[in-house]
Design a protein around this motif. Structure first.
Motif, mmCIF file in Angstrom:
data_model
loop_
_atom_site.group_PDB
_atom_site.id
_atom_site.type_symbol
_atom_site.label_atom_id
_atom_site.label_comp_id
_atom_site.label_asym_id
_atom_site.label_seq_id
_atom_site.Cartn_x
_atom_site.Cartn_y
_atom_site.Cartn_z
ATOM 1 N N VAL A 123 0.848 -1.196 0.000
ATOM 2 C CA VAL A 123 0.000 0.000 0.000
ATOM 3 C C VAL A 123 0.882 1.243 0.000
ATOM 4 O O VAL A 123 1.736 1.409 0.874
ATOM 5 C CB VAL A 123 -0.937 0.019 1.232
ATOM 6 C CG1 VAL A 123 -1.780 1.298 1.245
ATOM 7 C CG2 VAL A 123 -1.831 -1.216 1.249
ATOM 8 N N GLY A 124 0.684 2.100 -0.970
ATOM 9 C CA GLY A 124 1.402 3.364 -1.002
ATOM 10 C C GLY A 124 0.663 4.402 -0.168
ATOM 11 O O GLY A 124 -0.567 4.378 -0.092
ATOM 12 N N TYR A 141 3.663 -0.819 3.917
ATOM 13 C CA TYR A 141 3.333 0.546 3.485
ATOM 14 C C TYR A 141 4.580 1.247 2.962
ATOM 15 O O TYR A 141 5.659 1.146 3.552
ATOM 16 C CB TYR A 141 2.730 1.341 4.649
ATOM 17 C CG TYR A 141 1.460 0.719 5.176
ATOM 18 C CD1 TYR A 141 0.225 1.002 4.592
ATOM 19 C CD2 TYR A 141 1.493 -0.178 6.244
ATOM 20 C CE1 TYR A 141 -0.946 0.417 5.068
ATOM 21 C CE2 TYR A 141 0.329 -0.773 6.721
ATOM 22 C CZ TYR A 141 -0.881 -0.478 6.128
ATOM 23 O OH TYR A 141 -2.031 -1.063 6.598
ATOM 24 N N ILE A 142 4.405 1.948 1.847
ATOM 25 C CA ILE A 142 5.494 2.710 1.254
ATOM 26 C C ILE A 142 5.062 4.174 1.271
ATOM 27 O O ILE A 142 4.108 4.564 0.578
ATOM 28 C CB ILE A 142 5.768 2.248 -0.188
ATOM 29 C CG1 ILE A 142 6.121 0.760 -0.188
ATOM 30 C CG2 ILE A 142 6.882 3.068 -0.816
ATOM 31 C CD1 ILE A 142 5.866 0.074 -1.500
ATOM 32 N N ALA A 143 5.730 4.979 2.086
ATOM 33 C CA ALA A 143 5.292 6.365 2.314
ATOM 34 C C ALA A 143 6.137 7.357 1.527
ATOM 35 O O ALA A 143 7.367 7.263 1.500
ATOM 36 C CB ALA A 143 5.361 6.687 3.800
ATOM 37 N N LEU A 144 5.467 8.323 0.897
ATOM 38 C CA LEU A 144 6.129 9.395 0.164
ATOM 39 C C LEU A 144 5.509 10.734 0.551
ATOM 40 O O LEU A 144 4.319 10.819 0.854
ATOM 41 C CB LEU A 144 5.990 9.182 -1.349
ATOM 42 C CG LEU A 144 6.630 7.918 -1.947
ATOM 43 C CD1 LEU A 144 6.289 7.806 -3.432
ATOM 44 C CD2 LEU A 144 8.138 7.916 -1.754
ATOM 45 N N ASP A 145 6.322 11.793 0.520
ATOM 46 C CA ASP A 145 5.855 13.149 0.828
ATOM 47 C C ASP A 145 5.823 13.949 -0.477
ATOM 48 O O ASP A 145 6.793 13.954 -1.227
ATOM 49 C CB ASP A 145 6.815 13.803 1.831
ATOM 50 C CG ASP A 145 6.518 15.288 2.071
ATOM 51 O OD1 ASP A 145 5.345 15.681 1.914
ATOM 52 O OD2 ASP A 145 7.456 16.016 2.409
ATOM 53 N N LEU A 193 4.779 4.979 -7.274
ATOM 54 C CA LEU A 193 4.188 3.885 -6.486
ATOM 55 C C LEU A 193 3.563 2.825 -7.386
ATOM 56 O O LEU A 193 3.662 1.625 -7.111
ATOM 57 C CB LEU A 193 3.140 4.444 -5.519
ATOM 58 C CG LEU A 193 3.672 5.264 -4.345
ATOM 59 C CD1 LEU A 193 2.523 5.965 -3.623
ATOM 60 C CD2 LEU A 193 4.456 4.384 -3.367
ATOM 61 N N ILE A 194 2.927 3.273 -8.454
ATOM 62 C CA ILE A 194 2.248 2.337 -9.350
ATOM 63 C C ILE A 194 3.239 1.581 -10.239
ATOM 64 O O ILE A 194 3.194 0.351 -10.327
ATOM 65 C CB ILE A 194 1.207 3.084 -10.214
ATOM 66 C CG1 ILE A 194 0.041 3.573 -9.345
ATOM 67 C CG2 ILE A 194 0.683 2.181 -11.333
ATOM 68 C CD1 ILE A 194 -0.926 4.493 -10.063
ATOM 69 N N SER A 195 4.150 2.315 -10.892
ATOM 70 C CA SER A 195 5.028 1.680 -11.883
ATOM 71 C C SER A 195 6.241 0.985 -11.276
ATOM 72 O O SER A 195 6.651 -0.080 -11.744
ATOM 73 C CB SER A 195 5.492 2.717 -12.911
ATOM 74 O OG SER A 195 6.242 3.741 -12.286
#
Length: 383
Positions: free
Chosen positions: A26-27, A61-65, A80-82
């Motif tokens: 989950v992103g 979980y993969i978190a980005l700001d 996140l998708i590719s």
């Protein structure tokens, strides 16, 4: 023959076990820096509290700001998708940011759980928006509670100041229609940018219209400036705010100038006053306690909107995993269908029951009428 059957059975069992326990990725995109950081920070701080197990499936979980920048949101989402091949995305923090990524999640077939204010991310429903689920109350649910309170107070004229973005625009549309239905005339409508440091011109126009009450429709810290400016200019009519103002910093930044403000928002603001029978109270209490232990401060409802996204996924993932393997387009499509079938899921903000037409899923259990009294949130009643 028996040996071959035994080997086949063993291999099949191993495959099923692998299938059942595949990680769900989950992103999470937050605006933990930039102009809307007061919204994004409690969301980022809630990520460690999200469920790491859903049925047999581990969840990572993969978190980005995105720095509050809609362009950066698109870049983060595509990454996140590719690159990460995520099965779902929670975020982003801002309404404009979310509106800008809807087409991309629809094209990729990845469910997006958006913890944003504007109902425009899910309404009107269409082929693209069917991939989006909104973990905050839709504007009309909140607006109805406010208009009903205005009616009880004899409000006949209303001033409106909203952000010049999808959040403020949708609120202006919803409020205009509801006010007309209840015999309330909107006598002034003004817009401002979230990052503005002055709204003197707009507030003077509202003041000149002499409305009985004023509604500010702005998310996060941007909700404070129009109200404090009106106060400084001498306005003493009833002030209303949307659920976008439901954060501790509204009280801190507004001080005595926001005393008496009425808003409709989550029960989380007045948890101690909510009956134990409310299905969301134990969920909200557990979240608040865990957040305080982890971060040393109370969470804003914005963080709870991200937490609720995790709870919805926790319910939906096992249903989808029974049909397809995580990491595949088939799983993501099944996950979307399972989210849409969410029924009576208690969370921190209320109880979710989604339908193909309603991807927010709240009823009256998702709002409380609240007033600022002695510098604190107090249950007003009349919901």
């Amino acid at each position: 023959m028996h040996f071959k059957q035994a080997v086949s059975t063993l291999l099949l069992s191993a495959a099923c076990l692998s299938f059942a326990q595949a990680d769900v990725k989950v992103g999470v995109i937050t605006s933990s820096t930039g102009p809307i950081a007061l919204v994004g920070l409690p969301q980022k701080n809630s990520i460690p509290l999200l469920p790491t197990q859903a049925g047999d499936q581990p969840v990572t979980y993969i978190a980005l700001d995105d720095g509050s920048d809609p362009t950066a949101t698109v870049k983060a989402l595509k990454k996140l998708i590719s690159e990460e091949n995520v099965d779902a995305i929670i975020g982003p923090s801002g309404s404009p940011n979310a509106m800008g990524v809807i087409q991309f999640v629809a094209e990729a077939g990845v469910p997006l759980l958006a913890p944003v204010g504007t109902a425009a991310v899910v309404l009107p429903m269409n082929e693209q928006k069917k991939w989006v689920f909104k973990t905050t109350q839709n504007d009309d649910l909140i607006a109805k509670a406010l208009v009903e309170d205005m009616g009880r107070r004899g409000v006949k004229t209303l001033g409106f100041i909203g952000t010049a973005d999808p959040y403020g625009e949708n609120w202006s549309k919803v409020m205009g229609a509801l006010a007309a239905e209840h015999g309330i005339k909107v006598v002034a409508t003004e817009r401002f940018q979230r990052q503005d440091t002055s709204v003197t011109g707009q507030s003077l126009k509202v003041l000149a219209a002499r409305p009985d009450a004023v509604l500010v429709a702005a998310p996060g810290s941007s909700a404070v400036l129009p109200q404090t400016t009106l106060f400084d200019q001498g306005y003493r009519g009833q002030m209303y705010q949307t659920h976008g103002a439901a954060l501790p910093d509204f009280l801190k930044l507004g001080g005595k100038k926001v005393e008496g403000t009425i808003l409709a928002a989550s029960l989380m603001l007045v948890l101690d006053e909510i009956p134990d029978s409310h299905p969301s109270k134990p969920v909200a209490s557990a979240y608040v306690s865990a957040y305080e232990k982890l971060n040393g401060s109370k969470p804003a409802t914005f963080g709870a909107n991200t937490y609720d996204a995790g709870l919805l996924l926790q319910k939906a993932i096992p249903v989808a995993a029974a049909k397809a393997q995580p990491g595949t387009p088939e799983f993501r499509a099944a996950l979307r269908d399972a989210l849409e079938a969410s029924h009576e899921v208690p969370a921190t903000q209320g109880v979710y029951t989604m339908t193909p037409e309603d991807h927010s899923g709240f009823d009256e259990r998702g709002r409380e009428l609240i007033q600022v009294k002695n510098g604190a949130w107090t249950l007003l009643g009349g919901n």
